[in-house]
Design a protein around this motif. Structure first.
Motif, PDB file in Angstrom:
ATOM      1  N   GLY A   1      58.954  65.672 102.157  1.00 14.04           N
ATOM      2  CA  GLY A   1      59.869  64.923 100.996  1.00 14.04           C
ATOM      3  C   GLY A   1      61.105  64.335 101.376  1.00 14.04           C
ATOM      4  O   GLY A   1      61.308  62.987 101.934  1.00 14.04           O
ATOM      5  N   GLY A   2      60.731  62.896 100.419  1.00 12.90           N
ATOM      6  CA  GLY A   2      61.030  62.375 100.261  1.00 12.90           C
ATOM      7  C   GLY A   2      62.184  61.567 100.783  1.00 12.90           C
ATOM      8  O   GLY A   2      62.781  60.375 101.073  1.00 12.90           O
TER       9      GLY A   2
ATOM     10  N   ASP B   1      66.026  61.076 106.875  1.00 13.82           N
ATOM     11  CA  ASP B   1      65.448  60.932 108.662  1.00 13.82           C
ATOM     12  C   ASP B   1      65.556  59.512 109.324  1.00 13.82           C
ATOM     13  O   ASP B   1      65.613  59.030 109.871  1.00 13.82           O
ATOM     14  CB  ASP B   1      63.867  61.354 108.856  1.00 13.82           C
ATOM     15  CG  ASP B   1      63.744  62.865 108.866  1.00 13.82           C
ATOM     16  OD1 ASP B   1      64.706  63.778 108.605  1.00 13.82           O
ATOM     17  OD2 ASP B   1      62.704  63.241 108.766  1.00 13.82           O
ATOM     18  N   ALA B   2      65.237  58.877 107.710  1.00  7.29           N
ATOM     19  CA  ALA B   2      65.226  57.335 108.189  1.00  7.29           C
ATOM     20  C   ALA B   2      66.479  57.060 108.753  1.00  7.29           C
ATOM     21  O   ALA B   2      66.301  55.990 110.265  1.00  7.29           O
ATOM     22  CB  ALA B   2      64.804  56.291 107.402  1.00  7.29           C
ATOM     23  N   VAL B   3      67.791  57.082 108.066  1.00 11.39           N
ATOM     24  CA  VAL B   3      69.414  56.796 108.384  1.00 11.39           C
ATOM     25  C   VAL B   3      69.813  57.527 109.945  1.00 11.39           C
ATOM     26  O   VAL B   3      70.041  56.223 110.372  1.00 11.39           O
ATOM     27  CB  VAL B   3      70.063  57.182 106.752  1.00 11.39           C
ATOM     28  CG1 VAL B   3      71.445  56.696 107.592  1.00 11.39           C
ATOM     29  CG2 VAL B   3      69.836  56.927 105.926  1.00 11.39           C
ATOM     30  N   ARG B   4      69.018  58.530 110.471  1.00  8.73           N
ATOM     31  CA  ARG B   4      70.015  59.140 111.200  1.00  8.73           C
ATOM     32  C   ARG B   4      68.817  58.094 112.317  1.00  8.73           C
ATOM     33  O   ARG B   4      69.802  57.833 113.347  1.00  8.73           O
ATOM     34  CB  ARG B   4      68.898  60.906 111.097  1.00  8.73           C
ATOM     35  CG  ARG B   4      69.466  61.641 110.575  1.00  8.73           C
ATOM     36  CD  ARG B   4      69.022  62.573 110.502  1.00  8.73           C
ATOM     37  NE  ARG B   4      70.136  63.666 110.059  1.00  8.73           N
ATOM     38  CZ  ARG B   4      69.655  65.331 109.314  1.00  8.73           C
ATOM     39  NH1 ARG B   4      68.312  65.607 109.499  1.00  8.73           N
ATOM     40  NH2 ARG B   4      70.325  66.040 108.962  1.00  8.73           N
ATOM     41  N   SER B   5      67.727  58.061 112.256  1.00  8.53           N
ATOM     42  CA  SER B   5      67.039  57.507 113.620  1.00  8.53           C
ATOM     43  C   SER B   5      67.394  55.922 113.341  1.00  8.53           C
ATOM     44  O   SER B   5      68.544  55.128 114.755  1.00  8.53           O
ATOM     45  CB  SER B   5      65.223  56.515 112.804  1.00  8.53           C
ATOM     46  OG  SER B   5      64.513  55.772 113.407  1.00  8.53           O
TER      47      SER B   5
ATOM     48  N   GLY C   1      63.471  50.953 105.518  1.00 11.43           N
ATOM     49  CA  GLY C   1      61.827  50.609 105.034  1.00 11.43           C
ATOM     50  C   GLY C   1      61.375  50.932 106.528  1.00 11.43           C
ATOM     51  O   GLY C   1      60.558  51.622 106.697  1.00 11.43           O
ATOM     52  N   GLU C   2      62.133  50.307 107.512  1.00  5.61           N
ATOM     53  CA  GLU C   2      61.099  49.679 108.888  1.00  5.61           C
ATOM     54  C   GLU C   2      61.258  51.425 108.966  1.00  5.61           C
ATOM     55  O   GLU C   2      60.367  51.702 110.530  1.00  5.61           O
ATOM     56  CB  GLU C   2      61.977  48.605 109.527  1.00  5.61           C
ATOM     57  CG  GLU C   2      61.223  47.597 109.176  1.00  5.61           C
ATOM     58  CD  GLU C   2      62.204  46.255 110.196  1.00  5.61           C
ATOM     59  OE1 GLU C   2      63.203  47.108 110.697  1.00  5.61           O
ATOM     60  OE2 GLU C   2      62.150  45.415 109.541  1.00  5.61           O
TER      61      GLU C   2
ATOM     62  N   LEU D   1      59.971  57.876  97.615  1.00  3.54           N
ATOM     63  CA  LEU D   1      60.981  58.063  96.236  1.00  3.54           C
ATOM     64  C   LEU D   1      61.148  56.400  96.502  1.00  3.54           C
ATOM     65  O   LEU D   1      61.736  55.559  95.851  1.00  3.54           O
ATOM     66  CB  LEU D   1      62.057  58.735  96.705  1.00  3.54           C
ATOM     67  CG  LEU D   1      61.768  60.330  96.427  1.00  3.54           C
ATOM     68  CD1 LEU D   1      63.492  61.061  96.871  1.00  3.54           C
ATOM     69  CD2 LEU D   1      61.188  60.567  94.659  1.00  3.54           C
ATOM     70  N   TRP D   2      61.574  55.672  98.137  1.00  8.00           N
ATOM     71  CA  TRP D   2      62.144  54.732  98.395  1.00  8.00           C
ATOM     72  C   TRP D   2      60.790  53.775  98.274  1.00  8.00           C
ATOM     73  O   TRP D   2      60.665  52.699  97.433  1.00  8.00           O
ATOM     74  CB  TRP D   2      62.759  55.021  99.822  1.00  8.00           C
ATOM     75  CG  TRP D   2      63.015  53.759 100.448  1.00  8.00           C
ATOM     76  CD1 TRP D   2      62.180  52.195 100.609  1.00  8.00           C
ATOM     77  CD2 TRP D   2      63.765  53.153 100.316  1.00  8.00           C
ATOM     78  NE1 TRP D   2      63.135  51.355 100.895  1.00  8.00           N
ATOM     79  CE2 TRP D   2      64.530  51.519 101.266  1.00  8.00           C
ATOM     80  CE3 TRP D   2      65.795  53.916 100.502  1.00  8.00           C
ATOM     81  CZ2 TRP D   2      65.311  50.686 100.685  1.00  8.00           C
ATOM     82  CZ3 TRP D   2      66.921  52.712 100.474  1.00  8.00           C
ATOM     83  CH2 TRP D   2      67.190  51.518 100.747  1.00  8.00           C
ATOM     84  N   GLN D   3      59.276  54.366  98.774  1.00  6.00           N
ATOM     85  CA  GLN D   3      58.710  53.503  98.610  1.00  6.00           C
ATOM     86  C   GLN D   3      57.606  52.787  97.513  1.00  6.00           C
ATOM     87  O   GLN D   3      57.552  51.861  96.911  1.00  6.00           O
ATOM     88  CB  GLN D   3      57.121  53.775  99.463  1.00  6.00           C
ATOM     89  CG  GLN D   3      57.984  54.270 100.822  1.00  6.00           C
ATOM     90  CD  GLN D   3      58.323  55.143 101.042  1.00  6.00           C
ATOM     91  OE1 GLN D   3      59.367  55.586 100.850  1.00  6.00           O
ATOM     92  NE2 GLN D   3      58.234  56.169 102.624  1.00  6.00           N
ATOM     93  N   SER D   4      58.625  53.745  96.203  1.00  8.49           N
ATOM     94  CA  SER D   4      57.540  53.437  94.917  1.00  8.49           C
ATOM     95  C   SER D   4      58.193  52.545  94.410  1.00  8.49           C
ATOM     96  O   SER D   4      58.123  52.385  92.997  1.00  8.49           O
ATOM     97  CB  SER D   4      57.013  54.578  93.767  1.00  8.49           C
ATOM     98  OG  SER D   4      57.999  55.689  94.328  1.00  8.49           O
ATOM     99  N   ALA D   5      60.112  51.723  94.737  1.00  9.59           N
ATOM    100  CA  ALA D   5      60.904  51.551  93.321  1.00  9.59           C
ATOM    101  C   ALA D   5      60.201  50.341  93.306  1.00  9.59           C
ATOM    102  O   ALA D   5      60.600  50.343  91.821  1.00  9.59           O
ATOM    103  CB  ALA D   5      61.625  50.875  94.369  1.00  9.59           C
TER     104      ALA D   5
END
Length: 260
Positions: free
Chosen positions: A157-158, A164-168, A193-194, A221-225
């Protein structure tokens, strides 16, 4: 068998395929193609099959073909949207079980093809243990490969990926003893992005969706900007190489400004 699946076997079709290939130049080929295969269930219904599994199995076979097309034309990364996080909760139990088995077979087969490298993108939590194991083994088996990089979006899920990225990022920052104020001041799009599932990969240049549907459905969602989009009327199992090559040719003709 549908009329469309009978197409593409004659000499005129092969001549047209050759012409399309000659019109595609290496510098115009997208580095990363994301594929949203849609219409498998409709395909099965139209052909009178009693279960959707026939459509999903035909769609999986088509994705193996699709990967060879991408590899042959020079694409470096392909992301396949196979199962969303929402699908795990909303699909009919029988259909979901069949689909999970088909995805496991596909992942295993892809990891043994050519020099392809498989990576699971998505949350492992919520996936059956057997499927999680197959995805891990496929990823490990192909880890050293240097050919086409294949992202299998399963349980994906985008929005969940961004969370998950923000939590990381927060966890990593907390480990250094930094304050929330410092984190807020230093946070950048590149940093997020990383920490995405696809961290370190180029964003998709081209997103393709079959069956005429024109929506993102929570995919990358993020990657397809800044991605280009190409929608194909064909149902997933009926996708032809000519459809793919037209998408690549169309991509090469577009002027990508990236907001400039």
């Amino acid at each position: 068998m549908s009329r469309r699946r009978d197409e593409g076997r004659g000499p005129l079709y092969r001549l047209y395929i050759g012409r399309l290939r000659r019109e595609i130049h290496a510098e115009q080929v997208p580095r990363h193609v994301a594929m949203m295969i849609d219409g498998n269930r409709r395909w099965a219904r139209q052909l009178g099959y009693d279960t959707a599994a026939h459509g999903h199995r035909a769609g999986a076979a088509k994705m193996r073909e699709f990967l060879t097309w991408c590899d042959d034309v020079g694409v470096r990364v392909v992301s396949l949207y196979l199962l969303s996080h929402d699908n795990l909760a909303k699909r009919d139990t029988r259909e979901l079980q069949d689909l999970l088995e088909i995805i496991a077979e596909l992942a295993d087969e892809i990891s043994r093809e050519r020099d392809w490298r498989v990576q699971h993108v998505g949350r492992a939590e919520g996936l059956p243990d057997d499927l999680s194991r197959v995805l891990r083994e496929a990823q490990e088996r192909s880890r050293a490969n240097t050919g086409l990089h294949v992202n299998l979006a399963v349980g994906y899920g985008g929005r969940s990926e961004i969370v998950d990225a923000v939590r990381s990022i927060i966890a990593a920052h907390g480990g250094t003893g930094g304050s929330l104020e410092e984190l807020a001041a230093s946070l950048t799009p590149e940093q997020i992005g990383e920490h995405l599932y696809t961290g370190g990969q180029p964003d998709p240049d081209l997103v393709i969706r079959t069956s005429g549907e024109q929506r993102l459905s929570d995919f990358l969602l993020w990657q397809s900007a800044h991605s280009e989009f190409y929608f194909v009327e064909a149902l997933g199992p009926d996708l032809r190489e000519v459809d793919f090559l037209r998408a690549i040719r169309d991509f090469g003709s577009r002027e990508r400004r990236f907001g400039r």
